[in-house]
Motif scaffolding. Structure first.
Motif, PDB file in Angstrom:
ATOM      1  N   VAL A 128       0.834  -1.203   0.000  1.00  0.00           N
ATOM      2  CA  VAL A 128       0.000   0.000   0.000  1.00  0.00           C
ATOM      3  C   VAL A 128       0.873   1.259   0.000  1.00  0.00           C
ATOM      4  CG1 VAL A 128      -1.676   1.333   1.342  1.00  0.00           C
ATOM      5  CG2 VAL A 128      -1.946  -1.150   1.104  1.00  0.00           C
ATOM      6  N   ARG A 129       1.927   1.253   0.821  1.00  0.00           N
ATOM      7  CA  ARG A 129       2.779   2.436   0.949  1.00  0.00           C
ATOM      8  C   ARG A 129       3.518   2.744  -0.354  1.00  0.00           C
ATOM      9  NH1 ARG A 129       7.912   4.024   2.323  1.00  0.00           N
ATOM     10  NH2 ARG A 129       8.715   1.891   2.377  1.00  0.00           N
ATOM     11  N   GLN A 130       3.994   1.693  -1.022  1.00  0.00           N
ATOM     12  CA  GLN A 130       4.807   1.902  -2.213  1.00  0.00           C
ATOM     13  C   GLN A 130       4.022   1.803  -3.518  1.00  0.00           C
ATOM     14  OE1 GLN A 130       8.721   0.124  -2.390  1.00  0.00           O
ATOM     15  NE2 GLN A 130       8.690  -0.383  -0.203  1.00  0.00           N
ATOM     16  N   PHE A 131       2.722   1.551  -3.424  1.00  0.00           N
ATOM     17  CA  PHE A 131       1.923   1.365  -4.632  1.00  0.00           C
ATOM     18  C   PHE A 131       2.046   2.526  -5.626  1.00  0.00           C
ATOM     19  CE2 PHE A 131      -2.055   1.833  -7.040  1.00  0.00           C
ATOM     20  CZ  PHE A 131      -2.037   0.645  -7.746  1.00  0.00           C
ATOM     21  N   PRO A 132       2.089   3.785  -5.185  1.00  0.00           N
ATOM     22  CA  PRO A 132       2.220   4.879  -6.159  1.00  0.00           C
ATOM     23  C   PRO A 132       3.470   4.780  -7.023  1.00  0.00           C
ATOM     24  CG  PRO A 132       1.498   5.738  -4.049  1.00  0.00           C
ATOM     25  CD  PRO A 132       1.881   4.311  -3.808  1.00  0.00           C
ATOM     26  N   GLN A 133       4.478   4.024  -6.565  1.00  0.00           N
ATOM     27  CA  GLN A 133       5.716   3.888  -7.333  1.00  0.00           C
ATOM     28  C   GLN A 133       5.631   2.803  -8.397  1.00  0.00           C
ATOM     29  OE1 GLN A 133       9.051   3.424  -4.615  1.00  0.00           O
ATOM     30  NE2 GLN A 133       8.027   4.698  -3.086  1.00  0.00           N
ATOM     31  N   PHE A 134       4.600   1.962  -8.320  1.00  0.00           N
ATOM     32  CA  PHE A 134       4.472   0.872  -9.287  1.00  0.00           C
ATOM     33  C   PHE A 134       3.968   1.415 -10.618  1.00  0.00           C
ATOM     34  CE2 PHE A 134       1.716  -2.451 -11.217  1.00  0.00           C
ATOM     35  CZ  PHE A 134       2.739  -3.306 -11.612  1.00  0.00           C
ATOM     36  N   THR A 135       4.685   1.118 -11.702  1.00  0.00           N
ATOM     37  CA  THR A 135       4.329   1.657 -13.011  1.00  0.00           C
ATOM     38  C   THR A 135       3.988   0.575 -14.028  1.00  0.00           C
ATOM     39  OG1 THR A 135       6.668   1.690 -13.674  1.00  0.00           O
ATOM     40  CG2 THR A 135       5.772   3.702 -12.672  1.00  0.00           C
ATOM     41  N   GLY A 136       3.983  -0.700 -13.599  1.00  0.00           N
ATOM     42  CA  GLY A 136       3.695  -1.786 -14.532  1.00  0.00           C
ATOM     43  C   GLY A 136       2.270  -1.742 -15.047  1.00  0.00           C
ATOM     44  N   GLN A 137       2.053  -2.443 -16.193  1.00  0.00           N
ATOM     45  CA  GLN A 137       0.760  -2.385 -16.849  1.00  0.00           C
ATOM     46  C   GLN A 137       0.038  -3.725 -16.899  1.00  0.00           C
ATOM     47  OE1 GLN A 137      -0.563   0.565 -17.840  1.00  0.00           O
ATOM     48  NE2 GLN A 137       1.288   1.478 -16.934  1.00  0.00           N
ATOM     49  N   ASN A 138       0.654  -4.795 -16.395  1.00  0.00           N
ATOM     50  CA  ASN A 138      -0.004  -6.098 -16.445  1.00  0.00           C
ATOM     51  C   ASN A 138       0.268  -6.877 -15.164  1.00  0.00           C
ATOM     52  OD1 ASN A 138       2.640  -7.277 -16.729  1.00  0.00           O
ATOM     53  ND2 ASN A 138       2.527  -6.882 -18.930  1.00  0.00           N
ATOM     54  N   GLU A 139      -0.380  -8.035 -15.051  1.00  0.00           N
ATOM     55  CA  GLU A 139      -0.261  -8.796 -13.811  1.00  0.00           C
ATOM     56  C   GLU A 139       1.133  -9.372 -13.632  1.00  0.00           C
ATOM     57  OE1 GLU A 139      -2.893 -11.855 -11.142  1.00  0.00           O
ATOM     58  OE2 GLU A 139      -2.743 -12.296 -13.290  1.00  0.00           O
ATOM     59  N   ALA A 140       1.789  -9.745 -14.733  1.00  0.00           N
ATOM     60  CA  ALA A 140       3.151 -10.278 -14.613  1.00  0.00           C
ATOM     61  C   ALA A 140       4.070  -9.258 -13.957  1.00  0.00           C
ATOM     62  CB  ALA A 140       3.676 -10.666 -16.000  1.00  0.00           C
ATOM     63  N   ALA A 141       3.941  -7.998 -14.368  1.00  0.00           N
ATOM     64  CA  ALA A 141       4.763  -6.941 -13.767  1.00  0.00           C
ATOM     65  C   ALA A 141       4.398  -6.752 -12.302  1.00  0.00           C
ATOM     66  CB  ALA A 141       4.577  -5.636 -14.537  1.00  0.00           C
ATOM     67  N   LEU A 142       3.113  -6.846 -11.994  1.00  0.00           N
ATOM     68  CA  LEU A 142       2.669  -6.671 -10.611  1.00  0.00           C
ATOM     69  C   LEU A 142       3.187  -7.792  -9.724  1.00  0.00           C
ATOM     70  CD1 LEU A 142       0.979  -5.157  -8.525  1.00  0.00           C
ATOM     71  CD2 LEU A 142      -1.032  -6.452  -9.290  1.00  0.00           C
ATOM     72  N   VAL A 143       3.137  -9.033 -10.228  1.00  0.00           N
ATOM     73  CA  VAL A 143       3.632 -10.173  -9.456  1.00  0.00           C
ATOM     74  C   VAL A 143       5.127 -10.027  -9.199  1.00  0.00           C
ATOM     75  CG1 VAL A 143       4.073 -12.662  -9.549  1.00  0.00           C
ATOM     76  CG2 VAL A 143       1.829 -11.775 -10.183  1.00  0.00           C
ATOM     77  N   GLY A 144       5.876  -9.603 -10.221  1.00  0.00           N
ATOM     78  CA  GLY A 144       7.310  -9.398 -10.033  1.00  0.00           C
ATOM     79  C   GLY A 144       7.600  -8.311  -9.013  1.00  0.00           C
TER      80      GLY A 144
END
Length: 222
Positions: A61-77
């Motif tokens: 939750v804290r670092q979510f704004p830093q996530f820039t991926g566009q698909n689930e594979a990127a999110l899982v990584g």
């Protein structure tokens, strides 16, 4: 119908707190498996698994704004890397404790890239994940929307801890039976027995509706 990760991701980026909560819930089983197998048996004796998972979710939750991926594979990584950082911090904090057999932690910053069977007749992760895909109502649609490694974590949540851990370490983390035995303090033969029982239990859980009967050969016949 429940929303998929991409829809939730879009809503969460738009500032919807509820969507971010649902997104975290979608990956709780995945995070739990990665944390539990990454901690190792000795450190798990000192820490509450649920607390570590909760701390990992707080970081998400804290670092979510830093996530820039566009698909689930990127999110899982990205989730895997966050967990790796959390476990590394815990490892340093408990660096003066004696860890089981001096076994190195699973390299959680490495990408997951499928699997292999290291013995004849033993399926690699690819075949096991194919089985998971077949168990879904609309396999092609589900596979296109969800990472099978996440579906594996969800499926293993219903199994006994020991069986789930062996299946995860073998099929998701690509460890050999020998390496798993070193981590868990078991012989290779014992690990293979746990693996076989867990695989049978997992197959039974996937053979019913909605996917229908599966014909899955694990090489044990003949």
């Amino acid at each position: 119908m429940a929303e998929g990760p991409i829809e939730l991701l879009s809503r969460a980026r738009a500032g919807e707190t509820e969507a971010l909560g649902e997104l975290c819930a979608l990956y709780r089983n995945y995070l739990r498996m990665v944390v539990r197998t990454g901690l190792g048996p000795r450190l798990r004796e000192r820490l509450e698994l649920s607390d570590v998972v909760q701390e990992a979710l707080v970081e998400v939750v804290r670092q979510f704004p830093q996530f820039t991926g566009q698909n689930e594979a990127a999110l899982v990584g990205w989730l895997r890397r966050l967990v790796g950082q959390k476990l590394a911090d815990l490892g340093r904090y408990h660096s003066r404790t004696k860890r089981a057999g001096g076994v190195a932690a699973v390299p959680l910053d490495a990408p997951w890239d499928g699997g292999r069977g290291d013995d004849p007749g033993e399926p690699g992760a690819g075949r096991l994940l194919d089985m998971l895909a077949l168990s879904q109502t609309s396999p092609s649609e589900v596979v296109s929307r969800r990472e099978l490694i996440v579906l594996l974590a969800d499926a293993l949540a219903a199994l006994p801890v020991g069986e789930a851990d062996v299946l995860w370490l073998y099929h998701a983390e690509n460890l050999s039976f020998e390496a798993i035995g070193d981590r868990m303090g078991l012989t290779r033969k014992s690990v293979r027995g746990v693996w076989a029982r867990g695989l049978k239990r997992l197959k039974r859980s996937l053979e019913g509706p909605p996917g229908g009967s599966l014909r899955y050969e694990d090489g044990s016949a003949g």
